[in-house]
Design an enzyme around this catalytic site. Structure first.
Site, PDB file in Angstrom:
ATOM      1  N   LYS A 233       8.852  26.696  -8.663  1.00  0.00           N
ATOM      2  CA  LYS A 233       9.575  27.829  -8.089  1.00  0.00           C
ATOM      3  C   LYS A 233       9.906  27.598  -6.616  1.00  0.00           C
ATOM      4  CE  LYS A 233       9.811  30.512 -11.748  1.00  0.00           C
ATOM      5  NZ  LYS A 233       8.984  31.705 -11.953  1.00  0.00           N
ATOM      6  N   ARG A 267       2.487  29.174 -17.324  1.00  0.00           N
ATOM      7  CA  ARG A 267       3.732  28.722 -17.954  1.00  0.00           C
ATOM      8  C   ARG A 267       4.299  27.596 -17.096  1.00  0.00           C
ATOM      9  NH1 ARG A 267       9.232  29.909 -17.398  1.00  0.00           N
ATOM     10  NH2 ARG A 267      10.430  29.934 -19.356  1.00  0.00           N
TER      11      ARG A 267
END
Length: 288
Positions: A233, A267
């Site tokens: 991210k 995840r």
């Protein structure tokens, strides 16, 4: 038998998993790893890499061999920083059709990452065993009913249309999840089938994403399993500048901290490296 050691019963749907599979995996008292499989041209990290069905199924096999407990397959980019092209139900299904059945037949539970109830229903009928809704049951009014009708687990993720740096993001997430859980209850979704995801990067500035991980303890107050998806991210880039495919170290650091703060599932794109890191954390903590 799955790589987790949990027997995988089947029914009339190829690859279907038995009721209660998530609770049984969580009862193993270790962090579960969800592997990401994007069959999209525009996902922020690996867009286009697995558009070819053969490549997608090969990647699914690879992640299972590396230790993935769950596979999360998505055919519409939900990239958290804007720029994703919205697609209709027909296109989303077109991308999934040559891949989903083959992946479900591999023997590991498959989660369908979609914000459309119609796509979720179709995927569940093909053998998917979980729904991952990046809008937490609050975008498509039929999603909660679709989940309840198939009696499968659901990941309820926090999201916002845009980031507001002035927000107390933890209080905002608590209010969002309270609304989502009310929707789930009205639809008849059993509480033991719900997982909460703070939505790292979604509707958040970098500092808020970091706060979400640091303050997971507040979300544990809901008494539900927490999933954290910090893999590659953008907040990592704000700390240590690097393109998405060079953020492995930051991803592992974030996920380890998330686990120490209460995450039950992570995840990830990089399954093998994450599995190794979590085994080391578990071993060291066991010798403390």
């Amino acid at each position: 038998m799955s790589t987790t050691g949990v027997p995988m019963a089947t029914d009339e749907r190829a690859g279907a998993t038995p009721a209660g599979w998530l609770a049984r995996l969580l009862a193993a008292d270790r962090t579960l790893v969800m592997g990401i499989l994007n069959v999209t041209p525009d996902s922020f990290s690996d867009g286009g890499r697995y558009l070819d069905p053969g490549n997608a199924v090969a990647q699914a096999r690879r992640m299972i061999a590396e230790g993935a407990d769950i596979l999360d397959i998505g055919a519409e980019s939900t990239r958290p920083y804007g720029g994703a092209v919205r697609v209709d139900e027909a296109e989303e299904r077109r991308r999934l059709e040559p891949v989903l059945g083959a992946v479900c037949a591999l023997g590991v539970p498959v989660s369908i990452d979609s914000m459309k109830a119609a796509v979720a229903r179709w995927a569940l009928a093909q053998g998917a065993a979980m729904v991952n809704d990046v809008w937490g049951l609050q975008r498509d009014p039929e999603m909660a009913t679709a989940v309840a009708g198939h009696a499968v687990p659901v990941v309820i993720m926090h999201n916002r249309e845009s980031a507001d740096p002035a927000l107390d993001i933890v209080t905002e997430m608590e209010a969002f999840f309270t609304r989502s859980l009310a929707i789930a209850a009205r639809a008849g979704i059993a509480r033991e089938r719900i997982v909460l995801d703070p939505g790292i990067g979604f509707g958040k500035v970098a500092e808020q994403s970091m706060t979400a991980i640091a303050r997971l303890d507040r979300l544990r107050g809901f008494g539900l399993p927490l999933l954290v998806g910090a893999s590659r991210k953008r907040f990592i880039d704000t700390i240590s500048p690097a393109p998405p495919d060079r953020r492995l170290g930051g991803s592992i650091a974030a996920h380890v901290l998330a686990v120490l703060n209460g995450a039950a599932i992570v995840r990830v794109h990089d399954v093998a490296e994450t599995v190794q890191a979590l085994k080391v954390v578990r071993a060291i903590r066991g010798n403390a």
